[in-house]
Design a protein around this motif. Structure first.
Motif, short mmCIF file in Angstrom:
data_model
loop_
_atom_site.label_atom_id
_atom_site.label_comp_id
_atom_site.label_asym_id
_atom_site.label_seq_id
_atom_site.Cartn_x
_atom_site.Cartn_y
_atom_site.Cartn_z
N UNK A 57 0.91 -1.13 -0.26
CA UNK A 57 -0.16 -0.11 0.04
C UNK A 57 0.65 1.38 -0.23
N UNK A 58 0.12 2.56 0.16
CA UNK A 58 0.89 3.82 0.04
C UNK A 58 0.98 4.12 1.50
N UNK A 59 2.03 4.95 1.80
CA UNK A 59 2.29 5.60 2.87
C UNK A 59 2.34 4.51 4.23
N UNK A 60 2.75 3.29 3.76
CA UNK A 60 2.84 2.15 4.79
C UNK A 60 4.28 2.04 5.52
N UNK A 61 4.28 2.34 6.69
CA UNK A 61 5.51 2.39 7.39
C UNK A 61 5.36 1.73 8.90
N UNK A 62 5.30 0.47 8.75
CA UNK A 62 4.69 -0.10 9.97
C UNK A 62 5.82 -0.87 10.83
N UNK A 63 5.97 -0.87 12.19
CA UNK A 63 7.19 -1.58 13.01
C UNK A 63 6.52 -3.15 12.72
N UNK A 64 7.69 -3.90 13.10
CA UNK A 64 7.55 -5.51 12.93
C UNK A 64 6.51 -5.74 13.86
N UNK A 68 15.92 -6.35 -1.16
CA UNK A 68 15.94 -4.83 -1.58
C UNK A 68 13.99 -4.75 -2.01
N UNK A 69 13.10 -5.28 -1.76
CA UNK A 69 11.81 -5.00 -1.92
C UNK A 69 11.30 -4.23 -0.79
N UNK A 70 11.91 -4.27 0.23
CA UNK A 70 11.36 -3.29 1.59
C UNK A 70 12.33 -2.61 2.25
N UNK A 71 12.15 -1.32 2.57
CA UNK A 71 13.43 -0.71 3.08
C UNK A 71 13.04 -0.48 4.79
N UNK A 72 14.42 -0.70 5.43
CA UNK A 72 14.19 -0.60 6.84
C UNK A 72 14.44 0.93 7.11
N UNK A 73 13.55 1.74 8.03
CA UNK A 73 13.99 2.99 8.10
C UNK A 73 13.68 3.19 9.75
N UNK A 74 14.24 4.23 10.03
CA UNK A 74 14.07 4.64 11.71
C UNK A 74 14.03 6.32 11.59
N UNK A 75 12.96 6.69 11.82
CA UNK A 75 12.65 8.15 11.95
C UNK A 75 12.77 8.94 13.16
N UNK A 76 12.56 7.90 14.34
CA UNK A 76 12.65 8.34 15.70
C UNK A 76 13.62 7.94 16.59
N UNK A 77 14.72 7.24 15.87
CA UNK A 77 15.72 6.53 16.76
C UNK A 77 15.17 5.61 17.58
N UNK A 78 14.08 4.94 17.39
CA UNK A 78 13.76 3.77 18.36
C UNK A 78 13.30 2.68 17.36
N UNK A 79 12.01 2.43 17.24
CA UNK A 79 11.69 1.12 16.20
C UNK A 79 12.02 1.32 15.02
N UNK A 80 12.44 0.21 14.42
CA UNK A 80 12.59 0.19 12.68
C UNK A 80 11.15 -0.03 12.31
N UNK A 81 10.97 0.79 11.10
CA UNK A 81 10.07 0.72 10.36
C UNK A 81 10.19 0.03 8.98
N UNK A 82 9.12 -0.57 8.44
CA UNK A 82 9.38 -1.27 7.00
C UNK A 82 8.35 -0.51 6.08
N UNK A 83 9.02 0.06 4.96
CA UNK A 83 8.57 0.69 3.99
C UNK A 83 8.64 -0.16 2.47
N UNK A 84 7.47 -0.48 2.19
CA UNK A 84 7.14 -1.50 0.80
C UNK A 84 7.78 -0.52 -0.34
N UNK A 85 7.86 0.86 -0.33
CA UNK A 85 7.98 1.60 -1.37
C UNK A 85 9.50 1.66 -1.83
#
Length: 136
Positions: A28-35, A65-82
């Protein structure tokens, strides 16, 4: 839409029921969920899915390389399918909502050669921060 499920099928990725559910949760769009958020949503679709399976699947998707791992708050990693479409992130400092944004221009071009210190820059990650309409 991120078209994650279609991309994985096109790659011939073995689509078990557990992997399919994780991919569907992330798609989906704008999906940035934690594990943990991925696991909670996956359990709603497939109650027997294990937390370890979700974590392992996320790791595989990042390695592919199909999902990017990101951290915007220095805590939980989030997963971005874009992961396949270059973009930046807009993060609300109030509630933490994250939106994908596609600013005009070339962020790499905005870095003067003198400020590159000899680096060969391959990627730029920028995060815009502010308050969403609900938090304003």
């Amino acid at each position: 839409m991120s078209d994650l499920t279609a991309r994985l099928r096109a790659r011939g990725w073995r689509m078990t029921s557990q992997r399919r559910v994780v991919a569907e949760v992330l798609d989906g769009e704008h999906v940035h969920l934690t594990a943990d958020e991925v696991h909670a949503r996956a359990v709603a679709l497939l109650p027997e899915i294990a937390r370890a399976t979700v974590y392992n699947t996320l790791g595989e998707l990042v390695a592919l390389g199909e999902v990017a791992e990101l951290s915007t708050d220095g805590r939980a990693k989030r997963y971005d399918p874009n992961a396949r479409r270059p973009h930046q992130h807009l993060v609300c400092s109030g509630c933490g909502v994250i939106r994908d944004v596609h600013p005009a221009g070339d962020p790499l071009g905005d870095l003067p050669p003198a400020e590159r210190y000899g680096f060969t820059v391959a990627k730029v990650d920028m995060t815009y921060r502010g308050r969403c309409p609900d938090c304003s």
